[in-house]
Every structure is written in structure tokens, then in C-alpha cells.
Design a protein around this motif. Structure first.
Motif, PDB file in Angstrom:
ATOM      1  N   LEU A  53      64.387  50.156 -21.914  1.00  0.00           N
ATOM      2  CA  LEU A  53      63.807  49.019 -22.635  1.00  0.00           C
ATOM      3  C   LEU A  53      62.337  49.253 -22.983  1.00  0.00           C
ATOM      4  N   VAL A  54      61.592  49.846 -22.061  1.00  0.00           N
ATOM      5  CA  VAL A  54      60.188  50.151 -22.338  1.00  0.00           C
ATOM      6  C   VAL A  54      60.087  51.202 -23.441  1.00  0.00           C
ATOM      7  N   GLY A  55      61.010  52.134 -23.479  1.00  0.00           N
ATOM      8  CA  GLY A  55      61.045  53.119 -24.562  1.00  0.00           C
ATOM      9  C   GLY A  55      61.282  52.453 -25.908  1.00  0.00           C
ATOM     10  N   CYS A  56      62.181  51.495 -25.947  1.00  0.00           N
ATOM     11  CA  CYS A  56      62.427  50.746 -27.185  1.00  0.00           C
ATOM     12  C   CYS A  56      61.199  49.935 -27.588  1.00  0.00           C
ATOM     13  N   ALA A  57      60.517  49.355 -26.610  1.00  0.00           N
ATOM     14  CA  ALA A  57      59.290  48.605 -26.893  1.00  0.00           C
ATOM     15  C   ALA A  57      58.204  49.523 -27.442  1.00  0.00           C
ATOM     16  N   ALA A  58      58.149  50.748 -26.947  1.00  0.00           N
ATOM     17  CA  ALA A  58      57.148  51.703 -27.435  1.00  0.00           C
ATOM     18  C   ALA A  58      57.391  52.050 -28.907  1.00  0.00           C
ATOM     19  N   VAL A  59      58.654  52.155 -29.304  1.00  0.00           N
ATOM     20  CA  VAL A  59      58.969  52.408 -30.716  1.00  0.00           C
ATOM     21  C   VAL A  59      58.482  51.239 -31.576  1.00  0.00           C
ATOM     22  N   TYR A  60      58.749  50.031 -31.120  1.00  0.00           N
ATOM     23  CA  TYR A  60      58.338  48.832 -31.862  1.00  0.00           C
ATOM     24  C   TYR A  60      56.816  48.759 -31.989  1.00  0.00           C
ATOM     25  N   VAL A  61      56.116  48.990 -30.886  1.00  0.00           N
ATOM     26  CA  VAL A  61      54.649  48.921 -30.909  1.00  0.00           C
ATOM     27  C   VAL A  61      54.077  50.022 -31.791  1.00  0.00           C
ATOM     28  N   ALA A  62      54.634  51.209 -31.728  1.00  0.00           N
ATOM     29  CA  ALA A  62      54.149  52.308 -32.563  1.00  0.00           C
ATOM     30  C   ALA A  62      54.354  52.004 -34.039  1.00  0.00           C
ATOM     31  N   ALA A  63      55.470  51.402 -34.381  1.00  0.00           N
ATOM     32  CA  ALA A  63      55.726  51.052 -35.780  1.00  0.00           C
ATOM     33  C   ALA A  63      54.748  49.983 -36.273  1.00  0.00           C
ATOM     34  N   ARG A  64      54.344  49.081 -35.390  1.00  0.00           N
ATOM     35  CA  ARG A  64      53.403  48.024 -35.770  1.00  0.00           C
ATOM     36  C   ARG A  64      51.996  48.554 -36.006  1.00  0.00           C
ATOM     37  N   LEU A  65      51.697  49.746 -35.522  1.00  0.00           N
ATOM     38  CA  LEU A  65      50.354  50.299 -35.697  1.00  0.00           C
ATOM     39  C   LEU A  65      50.058  50.690 -37.147  1.00  0.00           C
ATOM     40  N   ASN A  66      51.055  50.632 -38.024  1.00  0.00           N
ATOM     41  CA  ASN A  66      50.820  50.925 -39.434  1.00  0.00           C
ATOM     42  C   ASN A  66      49.973  49.857 -40.107  1.00  0.00           C
ATOM     43  N   LYS A  67      49.960  48.657 -39.552  1.00  0.00           N
ATOM     44  CA  LYS A  67      49.198  47.562 -40.147  1.00  0.00           C
ATOM     45  C   LYS A  67      47.906  47.361 -39.364  1.00  0.00           C
ATOM     46  N   PRO A  68      46.788  47.285 -40.064  1.00  0.00           N
ATOM     47  CA  PRO A  68      45.497  47.143 -39.370  1.00  0.00           C
ATOM     48  C   PRO A  68      45.266  45.718 -38.863  1.00  0.00           C
ATOM     49  N   SER A  69      45.760  45.452 -37.688  1.00  0.00           N
ATOM     50  CA  SER A  69      45.576  44.148 -37.059  1.00  0.00           C
ATOM     51  C   SER A  69      45.133  44.373 -35.617  1.00  0.00           C
ATOM     52  N   GLU A  70      44.160  43.584 -35.189  1.00  0.00           N
ATOM     53  CA  GLU A  70      43.647  43.726 -33.821  1.00  0.00           C
ATOM     54  C   GLU A  70      44.735  43.460 -32.789  1.00  0.00           C
ATOM     55  N   SER A  71      45.661  42.560 -33.098  1.00  0.00           N
ATOM     56  CA  SER A  71      46.736  42.266 -32.150  1.00  0.00           C
ATOM     57  C   SER A  71      47.656  43.472 -31.958  1.00  0.00           C
ATOM     58  N   ASN A  72      47.842  44.269 -33.007  1.00  0.00           N
ATOM     59  CA  ASN A  72      48.657  45.479 -32.879  1.00  0.00           C
ATOM     60  C   ASN A  72      47.980  46.503 -31.970  1.00  0.00           C
ATOM     61  N   ILE A 110      45.235  54.918 -24.893  1.00  0.00           N
ATOM     62  CA  ILE A 110      44.145  53.974 -24.645  1.00  0.00           C
ATOM     63  C   ILE A 110      42.811  54.573 -25.084  1.00  0.00           C
ATOM     64  N   TRP A 111      42.602  55.829 -24.757  1.00  0.00           N
ATOM     65  CA  TRP A 111      41.353  56.502 -25.109  1.00  0.00           C
ATOM     66  C   TRP A 111      41.163  56.550 -26.622  1.00  0.00           C
ATOM     67  N   ARG A 112      42.207  56.936 -27.353  1.00  0.00           N
ATOM     68  CA  ARG A 112      42.093  57.062 -28.810  1.00  0.00           C
ATOM     69  C   ARG A 112      41.951  55.705 -29.496  1.00  0.00           C
ATOM     70  N   LEU A 113      42.625  54.685 -28.985  1.00  0.00           N
ATOM     71  CA  LEU A 113      42.529  53.362 -29.609  1.00  0.00           C
ATOM     72  C   LEU A 113      41.189  52.693 -29.340  1.00  0.00           C
ATOM     73  N   ASN A 114      40.471  53.133 -28.334  1.00  0.00           N
ATOM     74  CA  ASN A 114      39.160  52.565 -28.043  1.00  0.00           C
ATOM     75  C   ASN A 114      38.024  53.309 -28.727  1.00  0.00           C
ATOM     76  N   ARG A 115      38.336  54.340 -29.476  1.00  0.00           N
ATOM     77  CA  ARG A 115      37.303  55.048 -30.238  1.00  0.00           C
ATOM     78  C   ARG A 115      36.895  54.203 -31.432  1.00  0.00           C
ATOM     79  N   SER A 116      35.687  54.376 -31.885  1.00  0.00           N
ATOM     80  CA  SER A 116      35.147  53.542 -32.963  1.00  0.00           C
ATOM     81  C   SER A 116      35.946  53.688 -34.259  1.00  0.00           C
TER      82      SER A 116
END
Length: 123
Positions: A53-72, A110-116
Motif C-alpha cells: 500500500l505504501v508503494g502504491c501511495a508513493a506512485v500517487y505522490v510521485a505523479a502529483r509532483l508534476n504540478k507545482p503546488s506546495e501541498s504536493n 527530503i533533501w532534494r525537495l528542501n533545496r531552493s
């Protein structure tokens, strides 16, 4: 649309790298879940289902990263934190150092997403 607006719409390489890591994490979780499902004990089987289930959630979250939203971005960071905790639990159950090595991918996310570069794109 001028040049500045076009460059602002282009997804940074850091975000693409994070997506690749998230998809890779998803594959690892799903494969480990199916491979470990033969373990005896209800807790281990439940943990295997949670891995899938966590693997499936990771696919969903990764797909959402295409849109520039802080919540993603926050969702990817939260899921990475969950994955780190999950790897520690897996290590405690199976005593396999490979599960601890799996913590490297969420730490990179986490490291890459916290870069400027990534933070500015998600705003």
C-alpha cells in the motif's frame, strides 16, 4: 508568454530526480511486499500488505509532483518520513540490513525537495 514565464513553468531537474526516486521506492516496496508475503505470522503479513500500500501511495505522490503546488511537495516529504519510520519497523521485524539501506532514498527525496530550486518551483 515571455522567456521568464516559460522558464518558471519548466520543472526543475531536482523535482524530476525526486520523482524517479519516488517511483523507484514504490517498486522496491511493492516487490518487497510480495516477496515477504510468505512469512509466517499475522503481523508480518500485515506489514507486507502495508508495504504494498505504501508503494502504491508513493506512485500517487510521485505523479502529483508534476504540478507545482506546495501541498504536493509537503505530501512527498511526509510520505518520505513515513517510509523512513517504516524501514526501521521492517528492520526490527526481519533483521535485514537491506531494509535500513532503503532509508537512503527517502532521505534523498527530503533533501532534494528542501533545496531552493525545488521549493521555488512549488510555490
Amino acid at each position: 508568454m515571455n522567456h521568464n514565464e516559460a522558464s518558471a513553468l519548466k520543472k526543475p531537474s531536482a523535482v524530476t530526480f525526486v520523482q524517479v526516486l519516488m517511483y523507484f521506492t514504490a517498486v522496491i516496496n511493492v516487490v518487497n511486499g510480495f516477496l515477504s508475503f510468505g512469512s509466517t505470522g499475522l503481523f508480518k503479513k500485515t506489514l507486507c500488505i502495508a508495504m504494498i500500500l505504501v508503494g502504491c501511495a508513493a506512485v500517487y505522490v510521485a505523479a502529483r509532483l508534476n504540478k507545482p503546488s506546495e501541498s504536493n511537495r509537503r505530501a512527498a516529504i511526509v510520505l518520505s518520513g513515513i517510509l523512513i519510520a517504516f524501514r526501521i519497523v521492517e528492520f526490527a521485524v526481519w533483521y535485514d540490513i537491506g531494509f535500513l539501506m532503503g532509508m537512503i532514498l527517502p532521505v534523498f527525496v527530503i533533501w532534494r525537495l528542501n533545496r531552493s530550486e525545488a521549493r521555488s518551483w512549488f510555490r
